[in-house]
Write a protein that holds these residues in place. Structure first.
Motif, mmCIF file in Angstrom:
data_model
loop_
_atom_site.group_PDB
_atom_site.id
_atom_site.type_symbol
_atom_site.label_atom_id
_atom_site.label_comp_id
_atom_site.label_asym_id
_atom_site.label_seq_id
_atom_site.Cartn_x
_atom_site.Cartn_y
_atom_site.Cartn_z
ATOM 1 N N ARG A 246 0.817 -1.218 0.000
ATOM 2 C CA ARG A 246 0.000 0.000 0.000
ATOM 3 C C ARG A 246 0.855 1.274 0.000
ATOM 4 O O ARG A 246 0.349 2.344 0.323
ATOM 5 C CB ARG A 246 -0.925 0.006 1.226
ATOM 6 C CG ARG A 246 -1.988 -1.083 1.190
ATOM 7 C CD ARG A 246 -3.051 -0.859 2.260
ATOM 8 N NE ARG A 246 -2.485 -0.916 3.601
ATOM 9 C CZ ARG A 246 -2.368 -2.019 4.328
ATOM 10 N NH1 ARG A 246 -2.788 -3.186 3.832
ATOM 11 N NH2 ARG A 246 -1.843 -1.987 5.538
ATOM 12 N N ILE A 247 2.121 1.148 -0.381
ATOM 13 C CA ILE A 247 2.972 2.334 -0.446
ATOM 14 C C ILE A 247 2.410 3.290 -1.502
ATOM 15 O O ILE A 247 1.860 2.853 -2.526
ATOM 16 C CB ILE A 247 4.425 1.951 -0.775
ATOM 17 C CG1 ILE A 247 5.343 3.176 -0.622
ATOM 18 C CG2 ILE A 247 4.549 1.365 -2.175
ATOM 19 C CD1 ILE A 247 6.819 2.865 -0.744
ATOM 20 N N SER A 248 2.535 4.578 -1.271
ATOM 21 C CA SER A 248 1.962 5.547 -2.209
ATOM 22 C C SER A 248 2.778 5.588 -3.503
ATOM 23 O O SER A 248 3.982 5.303 -3.509
ATOM 24 C CB SER A 248 1.930 6.937 -1.588
ATOM 25 O OG SER A 248 3.237 7.474 -1.484
ATOM 26 N N ARG A 249 2.116 5.966 -4.584
ATOM 27 C CA ARG A 249 2.802 6.084 -5.877
ATOM 28 C C ARG A 249 3.925 7.120 -5.800
ATOM 29 O O ARG A 249 4.996 6.930 -6.383
ATOM 30 C CB ARG A 249 1.814 6.488 -6.971
ATOM 31 C CG ARG A 249 0.794 5.429 -7.324
ATOM 32 C CD ARG A 249 -0.016 5.855 -8.544
ATOM 33 N NE ARG A 249 -1.084 4.915 -8.832
ATOM 34 C CZ ARG A 249 -2.303 4.996 -8.334
ATOM 35 N NH1 ARG A 249 -2.607 5.986 -7.514
ATOM 36 N NH2 ARG A 249 -3.223 4.103 -8.653
ATOM 37 N N GLN A 250 3.661 8.214 -5.096
ATOM 38 C CA GLN A 250 4.655 9.285 -5.013
ATOM 39 C C GLN A 250 5.937 8.793 -4.345
ATOM 40 O O GLN A 250 7.048 9.090 -4.807
ATOM 41 C CB GLN A 250 4.085 10.477 -4.232
ATOM 42 C CG GLN A 250 2.955 11.214 -4.929
ATOM 43 C CD GLN A 250 1.597 10.533 -4.710
ATOM 44 O OE1 GLN A 250 1.518 9.472 -4.086
ATOM 45 N NE2 GLN A 250 0.549 11.155 -5.218
ATOM 46 N N GLN A 251 5.800 8.035 -3.248
ATOM 47 C CA GLN A 251 6.978 7.515 -2.560
ATOM 48 C C GLN A 251 7.739 6.544 -3.453
ATOM 49 O O GLN A 251 8.969 6.564 -3.501
ATOM 50 C CB GLN A 251 6.566 6.812 -1.266
ATOM 51 C CG GLN A 251 6.194 7.747 -0.133
ATOM 52 C CD GLN A 251 5.865 6.976 1.129
ATOM 53 O OE1 GLN A 251 5.131 5.984 1.104
ATOM 54 N NE2 GLN A 251 6.397 7.422 2.255
ATOM 55 N N PHE A 252 7.002 5.683 -4.162
ATOM 56 C CA PHE A 252 7.653 4.700 -5.022
ATOM 57 C C PHE A 252 8.399 5.383 -6.164
ATOM 58 O O PHE A 252 9.563 5.054 -6.439
ATOM 59 C CB PHE A 252 6.622 3.722 -5.584
ATOM 60 C CG PHE A 252 7.231 2.673 -6.469
ATOM 61 C CD1 PHE A 252 7.874 1.577 -5.921
ATOM 62 C CD2 PHE A 252 7.189 2.801 -7.857
ATOM 63 C CE1 PHE A 252 8.465 0.617 -6.742
ATOM 64 C CE2 PHE A 252 7.779 1.858 -8.678
ATOM 65 C CZ PHE A 252 8.416 0.762 -8.115
ATOM 66 N N VAL A 253 7.748 6.321 -6.834
ATOM 67 C CA VAL A 253 8.383 7.015 -7.962
ATOM 68 C C VAL A 253 9.658 7.721 -7.511
ATOM 69 O O VAL A 253 10.709 7.636 -8.175
ATOM 70 C CB VAL A 253 7.396 8.026 -8.600
ATOM 71 C CG1 VAL A 253 8.128 8.916 -9.606
ATOM 72 C CG2 VAL A 253 6.253 7.295 -9.282
ATOM 73 N N LEU A 254 9.604 8.400 -6.381
ATOM 74 C CA LEU A 254 10.772 9.117 -5.875
ATOM 75 C C LEU A 254 11.902 8.149 -5.530
ATOM 76 O O LEU A 254 13.075 8.397 -5.842
ATOM 77 C CB LEU A 254 10.383 9.936 -4.647
ATOM 78 C CG LEU A 254 11.421 10.954 -4.154
ATOM 79 C CD1 LEU A 254 11.700 11.992 -5.224
ATOM 80 C CD2 LEU A 254 10.929 11.630 -2.874
#
Length: 207
Positions: free
Chosen positions: A135-143
């Motif tokens: 459930r990690i956020s997309r923003q955290q993953f992309v960064l």
């Protein structure tokens, strides 16, 4: 077809020859090679990145590899999010190691993913899938992908840019070897931290 024949396909000389053969396609073969590694972890990312640096130059080769590697990870993450409810992924989700890894990522967010993507020996295909199931956020993953892959790809590109210099400049070679060993050691520490978290979670669950 034996394993030795397959290994010969993925030597630095073989990849450089292929890049030269398909030079009319510009940077696309270099991007495609590093992108595909995100789907097939058996492919040698280290060799692809070194070949891009040797064929296109340090900075252009770095950008090509970074774009391909980052785009591949983002695509795998997006696809996993889209089809993560399918039966096959239900089987993966139930695996204890996968569940623990998912929970670890969810608890710590950006930090561990960033570190994992910094390491050239991380099985990024597996990390991409597990992150997509979490459930990690997309923003955290992309960064995490963009910054972690940037460090990893530049380190390998720097090595592959001028291989002859590794022989002519032993001090530089020693420094590069030290960086690679440091990344390897840091990767092992992250793995150990993950294993410790698993054990603690198991002990708490047994109480």
């Amino acid at each position: 077809m034996d394993m030795e024949t397959i290994k010969q396909w993925f030597t630095l000389d073989s990849i450089l020859s292929l890049l030269e053969q398909y030079r009319s396609f510009g940077v696309l073969p270099g991007i495609a090679a590093t992108l595909l590694e995100s789907f097939f972890p058996i492919l040698p990312m280290f060799v692809f990145v070194m070949a891009n640096a040797a064929a296109f130059g340090l900075w252009k080769g770095f950008l090509i590899s970074w774009l391909g590697a980052s785009l591949g990870s983002l695509i795998v993450f997006w696809l996993t999010r889209k089809v993560g409810q399918k039966r096959f992924f239900h089987f993966i989700r139930r695996h204890p190691k996968v569940r623990q890894f998912m929970h670890w990522i969810e608890r710590h967010g950006f930090g561990p993913l960033f570190l994992l993507y910094c390491f050239p020996f991380t099985p990024s295909a597996l990390v991409n899938i597990v992150a997509g199931l979490s459930r990690i956020s997309r923003q955290q993953f992309v960064l995490a992908v963009l910054l972690g892959k940037m460090i990893m790809v530049f380190t390998i590109s720097f090595i592959g840019y001028d291989l002859k210099a590794l022989i002519r400049q032993p001090l530089r070679t020693a420094m590069i070897a030290a960086v690679v060993l440091l990344l390897w050691y840091a990767g092992k520490r992250v793995e150990a931290r993950f294993s410790l978290t698993e054990e603690q979670g198991g002990e708490e669950g047994g109480e």
